[in-house]
Structure formats: C-alpha cells, structure tokens
Write an enzyme that holds these catalytic residues in place. Structure first.
Site, PDB file in Angstrom:
ATOM      1  N   ASP A 200     -27.565  -7.645 -12.893  1.00 21.90           N
ATOM      2  CA  ASP A 200     -28.332  -6.569 -12.277  1.00 21.90           C
ATOM      3  C   ASP A 200     -28.891  -6.978 -10.923  1.00 21.90           C
ATOM      4  O   ASP A 200     -28.995  -6.161 -10.008  1.00 21.90           O
ATOM      5  CB  ASP A 200     -29.482  -6.152 -13.195  1.00 21.90           C
TER       6      ASP A 200
ATOM      7  N   CYS B 259     -27.336 -11.548 -20.293  1.00 22.98           N
ATOM      8  CA  CYS B 259     -28.046 -10.696 -19.344  1.00 22.98           C
ATOM      9  C   CYS B 259     -28.334  -9.298 -19.883  1.00 22.98           C
ATOM     10  O   CYS B 259     -27.974  -8.951 -20.995  1.00 22.98           O
ATOM     11  CB  CYS B 259     -27.299 -10.680 -18.022  1.00 22.98           C
ATOM     12  N   ASP B 260     -28.974  -8.511 -19.024  1.00 22.01           N
ATOM     13  CA  ASP B 260     -29.746  -7.343 -19.431  1.00 22.01           C
ATOM     14  C   ASP B 260     -29.033  -6.388 -20.380  1.00 22.01           C
ATOM     15  O   ASP B 260     -29.587  -5.993 -21.406  1.00 22.01           O
ATOM     16  CB  ASP B 260     -30.178  -6.548 -18.191  1.00 22.01           C
ATOM     17  N   LYS B 261     -27.831  -5.965 -20.051  1.00 19.72           N
ATOM     18  CA  LYS B 261     -27.161  -4.937 -20.847  1.00 19.72           C
ATOM     19  C   LYS B 261     -26.189  -5.520 -21.857  1.00 19.72           C
ATOM     20  O   LYS B 261     -25.764  -4.834 -22.789  1.00 19.72           O
ATOM     21  CB  LYS B 261     -26.414  -3.958 -19.928  1.00 19.72           C
TER      22      LYS B 261
ATOM     23  N   CYS C 152     -32.765 -14.981 -15.657  1.00 22.87           N
ATOM     24  CA  CYS C 152     -33.870 -15.243 -14.722  1.00 22.87           C
ATOM     25  C   CYS C 152     -35.170 -15.583 -15.451  1.00 22.87           C
ATOM     26  O   CYS C 152     -35.485 -15.025 -16.495  1.00 22.87           O
ATOM     27  CB  CYS C 152     -34.047 -14.063 -13.800  1.00 22.87           C
TER      28      CYS C 152
ATOM     29  N   GLU D 234     -32.317   0.630 -11.611  1.00 21.66           N
ATOM     30  CA  GLU D 234     -33.633  -0.002 -11.593  1.00 21.66           C
ATOM     31  C   GLU D 234     -34.201   0.037 -10.179  1.00 21.66           C
ATOM     32  O   GLU D 234     -33.503  -0.274  -9.215  1.00 21.66           O
ATOM     33  CB  GLU D 234     -33.540  -1.453 -12.065  1.00 21.66           C
TER      34      GLU D 234
ATOM     35  N   SER E 151     -36.779  -2.960 -13.226  1.00 26.55           N
ATOM     36  CA  SER E 151     -36.454  -4.310 -13.662  1.00 26.55           C
ATOM     37  C   SER E 151     -37.599  -4.847 -14.504  1.00 26.55           C
ATOM     38  O   SER E 151     -38.757  -4.455 -14.336  1.00 26.55           O
ATOM     39  CB  SER E 151     -36.251  -5.202 -12.433  1.00 26.55           C
TER      40      SER E 151
END
Length: 549
Positions: A78, A119-121, A191, A440, A466
């Site tokens: 992202d 990661c995010d998704k 992150c 985001e 985010s």
C-alpha cells in the site's frame, strides 16, 4: 482424506501420473496434501523474505508426515501504491487473494493449507479464504519490520510521509528529507508500528488462526522461522483431527479480536476486514459490536502512530498473548486455535514484561478503546475514527467544510497552503464503489500532520485511512457519496460537527434541505475499466466490510 479425490482408485491413474511428474513417491501418495500459499514478492518489503518463511513451513509439514505443495498468489504494498491510481487496487486485491486461494485449493483438492502473508490486504484475504473453504487452515504472518534510526531517534514509514508536509513548510531541509528516505525502512517486514498489516497479524493470532506469538515476532528474528516450522507441523495435526477454520472462527473469537484491537489501538481497517472475514465464516458481526466493545475496553498500548512504541517493543513486552492476559477476564479463552489447542493455554504461558508498553487495565492509556464508531446525518450507516491516535483537544471540533471530489485535489490544496486552522476537509467519491477501491487517505492526512494542522483541522471521507494515520480523521462514511450518501451533497462552507464522546458526526443542514439536494444530485461519470469496473458493480458498503455481492 479429501486429496483422495485426485489420487485414489484406478480411474485416478492419469491424475497420479501428473503427480508423479512432480516427483511424488509411493509413500507421499498416502500422506496428507497441504498447500503452502506463498506471497513472496521482490517489490513488497513485507513479503521479500517470505520465501525463507515458506521453506520453514514446508519443513514442518514434512516433519509431521505431510506433503507440502507450494503455490502462489499476489502481494501489494500500500505504501508504494499510495496517492496514485494504483491504490484503487489495494482493497480489491483482498478479494483476489481470497478468490485465488479458494481456486487452487478447490481445484487440486488439498486437505488443508497454510498461507504465508504479511501486508495489509493479504492477511485478511487469506483469512477470508480459510473461512470460505472451511478446511484445516493456518496463517503465518511474516513479522514486523524493525524501526529505522535518524539522529538517535526511531523512525518508520509514517515519518517519511509526514516529512513531505514538513519539507513543504520549510521545517526540514532537503538533506534531512533524503536521510529519512534512506533510513525509515531498514529491511524486511511489515511497517514497524501498529499499522494495518501488523494490526491484522495481531487479529489473526487472537482469532486463533496463527501460532503463539506469531504476530509480534519481527521478520528478522530466527524465532519467526521456528514459528513457521511449528505451524507446518501443527497443520498436519489439524488435518488428522479434522479441525477446520470455522471451528476456530466463531463469534466469540471475533469479539475477542475486536476487544484486543481496542486495547492495542489498532488500525481502523480492521473494522472492514473483520466484518468481511466474519461474513465468510457465516458469523453475525456488525458495527454495533465494535461500538459496544469500544465503550467497555480500555486502550492499553500507546503504539505508533498514536504513541512511541513499535512492534519490536510489543514483542519484547510479551506480544499479543501478554495483551490477552491483561484482558483475560473479558475474553473467551476456552475456544480452540487452528490445531485444537486451548487459547487459555497461550495466555497462561506468558506474562507482561513491560508495563510501559502494555499498561494495566487500572491505568490505561485511555479509558475507552482505540476505535470509535460515529453516527449522524452525515453518516447514517456509520463512520469510524481512531481515537488511539487523536489528541483529546480534538474530540470535539466544529468548522466549515472544504470539499474535494478526490484525494489528489485535497492533497494539492493542503500542500498548497489552502487549508486554514478550524477547517473540515471533506474528501468524497473515494468509497468502495466511488473510487472505486476505497483508497487510503494517508498522503493528505500526513501532509496535515507535517504542516502542523492535525490539532486544528479535521478530515472526513468515505475513503479509508492507513493504519499510520493520526489526528482527527473520520473515514468509512456510509453510505458513500457515489451511492447517494449525504456526504455527496455537502457544500463548501457547510458547518460540520465532530463529537467523539457523543459518537456523532453531523452536518448543520436541515433534513429537508439534505433531501432536496439529494433529489437533484447525480453520480459523477467516469471511465472505469477491467477489474475495477466489475468491482464497482459488485462491492457493498464499508458498513458491511466492502465485500462483494
């Protein structure tokens, strides 16, 4: 075994011939077939080390008597996609991850699977696939990135985003900006703060779908490989015992995840993702559950971006099990994890090692949880705000709307100095259908912070944020503008009121006037092609997790 569909009986001779072409022996034909879903990528820092983690999972499966088969699906960063048209693909990639895992698992009749994601998704996508398939399944999250260091101070990616605004304001030099660019992200992992990827890793562990202390164990620690190997061993146990994902993903598991989310001060994206995973698991879950648990769960961990602590600090303090131990009286610990072990066992074997990082319930960071659900005439179906990263001075704010129909327009205005203290920045047509893709708004929110406006300017959007966003930022406004929500007809200068304590988000316009404006409103025309066009047609609202119909 389910894999018997492709390897048992005379009629499966050609199927076995193809498996033999992959190098399988007679002995392996009699063992469980386990898919190992690898999301390794050379362009995603959170995934660039997952090839090694995958090998550890495969080793564990072999040790326990299973046969691992490595398969792949996609991974997106992202941060790299942020504030570009590419970010429109971020949330939709969650559905692609779920669909591709479902496709390969069903097509090849695997007995179970382990997904290695960071990661995010990718994390919620894998969990959605597990819930949908209802097979023995486990998740290994790749682990947090270490924080960087500049002039003796720890830094991370969000510092780099906020530095852009600081540079535009003349607060830092070009040399300082470049040094931060070089040092903010020192290596592999998701992150370093309690941003979306790490929050979802924590949720995975609380749900029981990953191994003990998997979430907080940094990507660079050898323990990550040991956790991966142990997961491989235990997925074979789960297959032998017949334990499937929906045995683990119960309503009680989701309620526990929400409660821990509130204590951690996690990303608002967890609202979308937990709703989506619950829907796949056929578990009833709604914004009301988040609202209720937010009111009664204290915020215990001052994690970045709302505090000084990183995931490395949480790891050293005892990780997710230690947070669960502090909340033990309010959790459902007699449920099982993916291998059939009691969640209570996890809590009993840990202790809180740092009371600054994990505060006691009697002395919390905040009395209530880190995410608050708002309602009002601007958000009839709800909106969310991350109070864990909000100063109490901005719990109430009233100001004139400055309206933008895209993230790019808003970012240009903010960096151009066109936003004044007291304003309420409204960014619309960035919802699931409107974007499409519900981008985001990290770039505009980071710009506000970098320019010193986060204590005087609010931002309201039907888009997302985010996990690194901080300040008075309200997202997921539902219904979204593209689907005719009231945010579509907010006009320049309308007064908007935010009241966190009262859980309200209002525009100071009479209902009759709003209705009249909506009668004249038409959705904007734009040209959307390919996957995003199909996504726009099928996606539900943020209040339903932005799942596909």
């Amino acid at each position: 075994m389910r894999s018997g569909d492709i390897k048992e009986g005379v009629e499966r001779t050609p199927h076995r011939a193809l498996l033999r072409a992959c190098g399988l022996t007679d002995e392996e034909m009699d063992r469980p077939f386990v898919a190992v879903v690898n999301t390794y990528s050379e362009v995603v820092p959170g995934h660039m080390h997952l090839d090694k983690v995958t090998e550890a999972v495969k080793a564990g499966i072999r040790m326990a008597g299973g046969v691992p088969f490595e398969v792949e699906t996609i991974a997106l960063c992202d941060g790299i996609a942020m504030n570009t048209p590419g970010m429109k693909y971020s949330l939709p990639s969650r559905e692609l991850v779920a669909d591709t895992i479902e496709t390969v698992i069903e097509a090849h009749r695997f007995d179970g699977f382990v997904a290695i994601v960071s990661c995010d998704k990718m994390v919620p996508g894998a969990l959605m696939a597990a819930a949908r398939l209802d097979l023995p399944a486990a998740i290994v999250t790749g682990g947090p990135m270490e924080p960087g260091c500049v002039d003796g101070e720890r830094v991370d990616l969000i510092d780099a985003f906020e530095a852009v605004g600081a540079y535009e304001e003349g607060e830092i030099s070009e040399e300082e900006l470049e040094e931060l660019e070089q040092r903010a992200c020192p290596g592999p992992g998701s992150c370093a703060g309690m941003f979306t990827a790490n929050t979802m890793a924590c949720m995975t562990e609380v749900l029981g779908m990953s191994e003990f202390n998997c979430a907080a164990t940094p990507a660079t620690e050898a323990e990550k490989l040991r956790v991966a190997k142990l997961t491989g061993m235990r997925i074979v146990e789960a297959i032998e015992e017949g334990i499937t994902a929906r045995d683990v993903l119960t309503r009680e598991a989701f309620l526990d995840a929400i409660r821990v989310d509130m204590a951690l001060g996690g990303s608002t994206n967890t609202v979308l993702h937990l709703l989506a995973i619950a829907r796949e698991a056929d578990v009833e879950l709604s914004l009301d559950d988040f609202d209720e648990l937010s009111r009664e769960t204290p915020h215990l961990c001052a994690m970045r971006p709302g505090g000084p602590y990183t995931m490395r600090d949480l790891y050293e303090a005892g990780g997710v099990p230690a947070v669960m131990k502090e909340l033990a009286d309010d959790l459902h610990l007699d449920r099982i994890d993916f291998a059939g072990r009691s969640m209570r066992e996890r809590v009993e074997r840990t202790e809180v090692k740092d009371r600054e990082v994990i505060r006691p319930k009697e002395d919390p960071v905040h009395e209530e949880g880190g995410i608050v659900v708002l309602y009002g005439n601007l958000a009839p179906k709800g909106a969310v705000i991350k109070t864990a990263a909000l100063s109490e001075e901005m719990y109430e704010h009233e100001g004139p709307a400055v309206v933008f129909d895209s993230e790019e327009e808003a970012t240009e205005a903010i960096l151009g100095g066109d936003i004044d203290p007291g304003d309420v920045v409204v960014i619309r047509y960035e919802g699931p259908a409107g974007g499409p893709g519900m981008r985001e708004m990290l770039t505009p929110t980071a710009a506000l912070c970098g320019m010193g406006l986060d204590d005087s300017v609010a931002l309201v959007t039907d888009g997302r944020f985010s996990g690194g966003t901080r300040g008075p930022c309200v997202g997921h406004v539902s219904p979204e503008a593209y689907r005719g929500g009231p945010i579509a007809v907010v006009e320049e200068g309308d007064t908007i009121r935010l009241d966190v304590r009262e859980r309200r988000l209002e525009v100071d316009v009479e209902d009759e006037e709003l209705e009249a404006r909506l009668e004249e409103w038409e959705p904007p025309e734009d040209e959307v092609t390919g996957y995003l066009r199909r996504y726009r047609e099928l996606v539900r609202g943020a209040d339903e997790g932005a799942v596909l119909r």
